[in-house]
Design an enzyme around this catalytic site. Structure first.
Site, PDB file in Angstrom:
ATOM      1  N   LYS A   1       0.835  -1.210   0.000  1.00  0.00           N
ATOM      2  CA  LYS A   1       0.000   0.000   0.000  1.00  0.00           C
ATOM      3  C   LYS A   1       0.868   1.257   0.000  1.00  0.00           C
ATOM      4  O   LYS A   1       0.594   2.200  -0.746  1.00  0.00           O
ATOM      5  CB  LYS A   1      -0.932  -0.034   1.223  1.00  0.00           C
ATOM      6  CG  LYS A   1      -1.921   1.097   1.279  1.00  0.00           C
ATOM      7  CD  LYS A   1      -3.211   0.684   1.970  1.00  0.00           C
ATOM      8  CE  LYS A   1      -3.066   0.513   3.471  1.00  0.00           C
ATOM      9  NZ  LYS A   1      -2.966   1.786   4.201  1.00  0.00           N
ATOM     10  N   SER A   2       1.894   1.275   0.833  1.00  0.00           N
ATOM     11  CA  SER A   2       2.736   2.478   0.927  1.00  0.00           C
ATOM     12  C   SER A   2       3.397   2.799  -0.412  1.00  0.00           C
ATOM     13  O   SER A   2       3.418   3.957  -0.855  1.00  0.00           O
ATOM     14  CB  SER A   2       3.838   2.265   1.977  1.00  0.00           C
ATOM     15  OG  SER A   2       3.268   2.120   3.252  1.00  0.00           O
TER      16      SER A   2
ATOM     17  N   GLY B   1      -5.451   7.389   5.399  1.00  0.00           N
ATOM     18  CA  GLY B   1      -4.539   8.310   6.069  1.00  0.00           C
ATOM     19  C   GLY B   1      -3.325   8.618   5.206  1.00  0.00           C
ATOM     20  O   GLY B   1      -2.929   9.784   5.046  1.00  0.00           O
TER      21      GLY B   1
ATOM     22  N   ARG C   1      -9.130  11.664  12.556  1.00  0.00           N
ATOM     23  CA  ARG C   1      -7.683  11.494  12.768  1.00  0.00           C
ATOM     24  C   ARG C   1      -6.952  12.840  12.781  1.00  0.00           C
ATOM     25  O   ARG C   1      -7.326  13.771  12.073  1.00  0.00           O
ATOM     26  CB  ARG C   1      -7.111  10.557  11.695  1.00  0.00           C
ATOM     27  CG  ARG C   1      -7.748   9.178  11.784  1.00  0.00           C
ATOM     28  CD  ARG C   1      -7.228   8.234  10.759  1.00  0.00           C
ATOM     29  NE  ARG C   1      -5.844   7.865  11.018  1.00  0.00           N
ATOM     30  CZ  ARG C   1      -5.122   7.067  10.232  1.00  0.00           C
ATOM     31  NH1 ARG C   1      -5.680   6.564   9.137  1.00  0.00           N
ATOM     32  NH2 ARG C   1      -3.880   6.769  10.527  1.00  0.00           N
TER      33      ARG C   1
ATOM     34  N   GLN D   1       4.492   9.146   7.465  1.00  0.00           N
ATOM     35  CA  GLN D   1       3.583  10.040   6.751  1.00  0.00           C
ATOM     36  C   GLN D   1       3.994  11.489   6.931  1.00  0.00           C
ATOM     37  O   GLN D   1       3.972  12.273   5.979  1.00  0.00           O
ATOM     38  CB  GLN D   1       2.143   9.821   7.239  1.00  0.00           C
ATOM     39  CG  GLN D   1       1.598   8.451   6.860  1.00  0.00           C
ATOM     40  CD  GLN D   1       0.209   8.192   7.400  1.00  0.00           C
ATOM     41  OE1 GLN D   1      -0.340   9.004   8.146  1.00  0.00           O
ATOM     42  NE2 GLN D   1      -0.358   7.056   7.049  1.00  0.00           N
TER      43      GLN D   1
ATOM     44  N   ASP E   1       1.708  -1.347  11.904  1.00  0.00           N
ATOM     45  CA  ASP E   1       0.371  -1.795  11.491  1.00  0.00           C
ATOM     46  C   ASP E   1       0.094  -3.247  11.880  1.00  0.00           C
ATOM     47  O   ASP E   1      -0.991  -3.767  11.614  1.00  0.00           O
ATOM     48  CB  ASP E   1       0.218  -1.644   9.966  1.00  0.00           C
ATOM     49  CG  ASP E   1       0.190  -0.177   9.559  1.00  0.00           C
ATOM     50  OD1 ASP E   1      -0.215   0.670  10.380  1.00  0.00           O
ATOM     51  OD2 ASP E   1       0.588   0.128   8.415  1.00  0.00           O
TER      52      ASP E   1
ATOM     53  N   LYS F   1      -4.788   5.547  14.679  1.00  0.00           N
ATOM     54  CA  LYS F   1      -4.859   4.864  13.379  1.00  0.00           C
ATOM     55  C   LYS F   1      -6.310   4.914  12.874  1.00  0.00           C
ATOM     56  O   LYS F   1      -7.098   5.718  13.351  1.00  0.00           O
ATOM     57  CB  LYS F   1      -4.349   3.433  13.510  1.00  0.00           C
ATOM     58  CG  LYS F   1      -2.858   3.364  13.828  1.00  0.00           C
ATOM     59  CD  LYS F   1      -2.029   3.915  12.707  1.00  0.00           C
ATOM     60  CE  LYS F   1      -0.556   3.930  13.031  1.00  0.00           C
ATOM     61  NZ  LYS F   1       0.215   4.656  12.012  1.00  0.00           N
TER      62      LYS F   1
ATOM     63  N   ARG G   1      -6.751   1.685  17.798  1.00  0.00           N
ATOM     64  CA  ARG G   1      -6.496   0.244  17.664  1.00  0.00           C
ATOM     65  C   ARG G   1      -6.172  -0.426  18.983  1.00  0.00           C
ATOM     66  O   ARG G   1      -6.404  -1.625  19.148  1.00  0.00           O
ATOM     67  CB  ARG G   1      -5.330   0.003  16.698  1.00  0.00           C
ATOM     68  CG  ARG G   1      -5.788  -0.043  15.291  1.00  0.00           C
ATOM     69  CD  ARG G   1      -4.749  -0.502  14.315  1.00  0.00           C
ATOM     70  NE  ARG G   1      -5.325  -0.332  12.993  1.00  0.00           N
ATOM     71  CZ  ARG G   1      -4.642  -0.122  11.885  1.00  0.00           C
ATOM     72  NH1 ARG G   1      -3.317  -0.079  11.921  1.00  0.00           N
ATOM     73  NH2 ARG G   1      -5.265   0.019  10.738  1.00  0.00           N
TER      74      ARG G   1
ATOM     75  N   ARG H   1      -7.876  -3.514   9.472  1.00  0.00           N
ATOM     76  CA  ARG H   1      -6.955  -4.460  10.131  1.00  0.00           C
ATOM     77  C   ARG H   1      -7.583  -5.101  11.372  1.00  0.00           C
ATOM     78  O   ARG H   1      -7.217  -6.211  11.764  1.00  0.00           O
ATOM     79  CB  ARG H   1      -5.640  -3.776  10.471  1.00  0.00           C
ATOM     80  CG  ARG H   1      -4.906  -3.294   9.228  1.00  0.00           C
ATOM     81  CD  ARG H   1      -3.451  -2.980   9.491  1.00  0.00           C
ATOM     82  NE  ARG H   1      -2.951  -2.066   8.477  1.00  0.00           N
ATOM     83  CZ  ARG H   1      -2.600  -2.408   7.240  1.00  0.00           C
ATOM     84  NH1 ARG H   1      -2.688  -3.658   6.850  1.00  0.00           N
ATOM     85  NH2 ARG H   1      -2.159  -1.497   6.389  1.00  0.00           N
TER      86      ARG H   1
HETATM   87  C1  S3P Z   1       2.504   4.690   6.307  1.00  0.00           C
HETATM   88  C2  S3P Z   1       2.982   5.078   7.546  1.00  0.00           C
HETATM   89  C3  S3P Z   1       2.420   4.612   8.815  1.00  0.00           C
HETATM   90  C4  S3P Z   1       1.515   3.399   8.636  1.00  0.00           C
HETATM   91  C5  S3P Z   1       0.594   3.548   7.470  1.00  0.00           C
HETATM   92  C6  S3P Z   1       1.389   3.731   6.176  1.00  0.00           C
HETATM   93  C7  S3P Z   1       3.131   5.218   5.087  1.00  0.00           C
HETATM   94  O1  S3P Z   1       1.659   5.660   9.392  1.00  0.00           O
HETATM   95  O2  S3P Z   1       0.763   3.161   9.804  1.00  0.00           O
HETATM   96  O3  S3P Z   1      -0.240   2.418   7.315  1.00  0.00           O
HETATM   97  O4  S3P Z   1       2.885   4.681   3.991  1.00  0.00           O
HETATM   98  O5  S3P Z   1       3.891   6.199   5.182  1.00  0.00           O
HETATM   99  P1  S3P Z   1       2.335   6.791  10.343  1.00  0.00           P
HETATM  100  O6  S3P Z   1       3.212   7.637   9.536  1.00  0.00           O
HETATM  101  O7  S3P Z   1       1.150   7.533  10.910  1.00  0.00           O
HETATM  102  O8  S3P Z   1       3.072   6.000  11.391  1.00  0.00           O
END
Ligand code: S3P
Length: 449
Positions: free
Chosen positions: A28-29, A101, A129, A176, A327, A354, A358, A401
């Site tokens: 996903k990232s 997010g 959030r 993020q 996660d 999250k 969670r 999740r």
């Molecule tokens: C992600 C960073 C994480 C993670 C999210 C994906 C990313 O969040 O929990 O599912 O792709 O940069 P945080 O930056 O809030 O820790």
């Protein structure tokens, strides 16, 4: 994009040995980032293995609304014809990120770096959030923010004519936040510096380099990372191959470890060391987990993860491990429910913000299924090995999740486990139920949800 208020409950029941080989959808990232990088690159970026789930499709639509041409050419294969760094156009409609997010926060960085105005909206979960963590550095760079109290969405950003390159120390471990500042800094004249006291996933840095940015990373003896990005690079279109998502793979992996007699392999999993904290923890718990066919693709380590049913034992997971498995705590808690002894998880404060809180969602789900646990302010202690687990109805709070983790608990429990909604699973892992069924998992219509 927002889900209807009707929920789709489902029960998972005690299942036979889980066997077979599967591939989970793309990470996903990396999927979000590949669409965003493509959108600010002149020419055609080609992506294969893109995660075609709601969160990422929301980012694809947002990049289109910002002027990029985004096309699906086959299963998982997409092209993005971008506008160059600084070239995004003012959107004619709001950007709806649904539950995402990462999609929303990284796009805030990207938009903040442009002299355009854009409005961000999302579902009930995303609207709760905290966005201040993104808006604070953007304000310092000169971005105008119109947001309701508490810096939540819906909100509108308006980037300045010329962005101020800043030096920003990220106050919480968050890829993020780091990424939003770097993406804004892409269109700042001069050097944007991000100081990251605790390392988090580094996909943004890797892709910045891959697309041709001038980026330097210095790691001090105590692990503090200083990332310097020279603004206004000329990006070159890339071929991006997205590997399987280790966070999605974790559900099948834990299922294989806790359902007696199981022997299964998840192929083509991303093994970036900043993402593999769960695998390390499972090994410490005594898991029969082997990495096979390890290779490098698109600059990332990938491999096949082979697990067999294992007698697990409880461990203490220190706070410093949290960023590399942030996660994965819901599914680790399920593994811990079947381990001998106590598993203590520390440094979990970020779990509270999250897709749901969670920490309390997991603690509640465990309790209603007979798993003794203690929820602390930023910790969770799970006592494994109790008899007769299952039988509970788990509220998922729009959190994919939570839904997937508790369905896995049901596969190894004595009584069925019901989750109140499975629609949210489509945000990250649309074929989760089919893949699990293919391995031998059994589900039943929920009776009492
Ligand atoms: C992600 C960073 C994480 C993670 C999210 C994906 C990313 O969040 O929990 O599912 O792709 O940069 P945080 O930056 O809030 O820790």
């Amino acid at each position: 994009m927002s889900h209807s208020t009707r929920l789709t409950p489902l029960s998972a029941v005690n299942s036979g040995p889980l066997k077979g080989r599967i591939r989970v959808p793309g990470d996903k990232s990396i999927s979000h980032r590949s669409l965003m990088f493509g959108a600010v690159t002149l020419g055609e970026t080609r992506i294969s293995g893109l995660l075609e789930a709601e969160d990422v499709l929301g980012t694809a639509e947002a990049m289109r609304t910002l002027g990029a041409t985004v096309m699906r050419t086959g299963t998982g294969t997409w092209t993005v014809t971008g506008l160059g760094v600084g070239g995004l156009l003012e959107p004619a409609k709001v950007l709806d990120f649904g539950n995402a997010g990462t999609g929303s926060r990284l796009t805030m960085g990207l938009v903040g770096g442009h002299h355009i105005a854009a409005t961000f909206v999302g579902d009930a979960s995303l609207s709760r959030r905290p966005m201040g963590r993104i808006l604070d550095p953007l304000r310092r760079m000169g971005v105008d923010v119109i947001a309701r109290a508490g810096d939540r969405i819906p909100l509108t950003l308006k980037g300045p004519e010329t962005l101020v390159p800043i030096t920003y120390r990220v106050p919480m471990p968050s890829a993020q936040v780091k990424s939003a500042v770097l993406l804004a800094g892409l269109n700042a004249p001069g050097v944007t510096t991000v100081i990251e006291p605790v390392a988090t996933r580094d996909h943004t840095e890797r892709m910045l380099e891959g697309f041709g940015a001038d980026i330097a990373i210095e790691i001090s003896a105590d692990g503090v990372r200083t990332i310097r990005l020279q603004g206004r690079p000329e990006f070159k279109p890339q071929e991006v191959t997205v590997p399987g998502d280790p966070s999605s793979a974790s559900f099948a992996i834990v299922a294989g470890l806790i359902v007696p007699g199981s022997d299964l392999t998840v192929e083509n999993v991303l093994l970036n060391p900043l993402r593999t904290g769960l695998f390390t923890t499972l090994l410490e718990m005594g898991a029969d987990l082997k990495i096979e066919n390890e290779r490098v693709s698109g600059g990332e380590r990938i491999g096949d993860v082979h697990v067999k049913y294992s007698e697990l034992r409880g461990v203490t997971v220190l706070a410093e491990r949290a960023p590399s498995m942030i996660d994965e705590y819901p599914i680790l808690s399920v593994a811990a429910s079947f381990a001998h002894g106590e598993t203590v998880m520390l440094g979990l404060e970020e779990l509270r913000v999250k897709e749901s809180d969670r920490l309390s969602a997991v603690a509640h789900g465990l309790s209603v299924n007979g798993v003794p646990n203690r929820e602390g302010e930023a910790s969770l202690t799970v006592t494994g090995g109790a008899q007769g687990l299952g039988g509970g109805l788990v509220p998922t709070h729009l959190d994919h999740r939570i839904a997937m983790s508790f369905l896995i608990l049901g596969m190894a429990g004595s009584e069925p486990v019901t989750v109140d909604d499975t629609d949210t699973i489509a945000t990250s892992f649309p074929n989760f139920l089919d893949l699990m069924r293919g391995l031998g998992a059994e589900f039943a219509a929920a009776k009492d949800a």
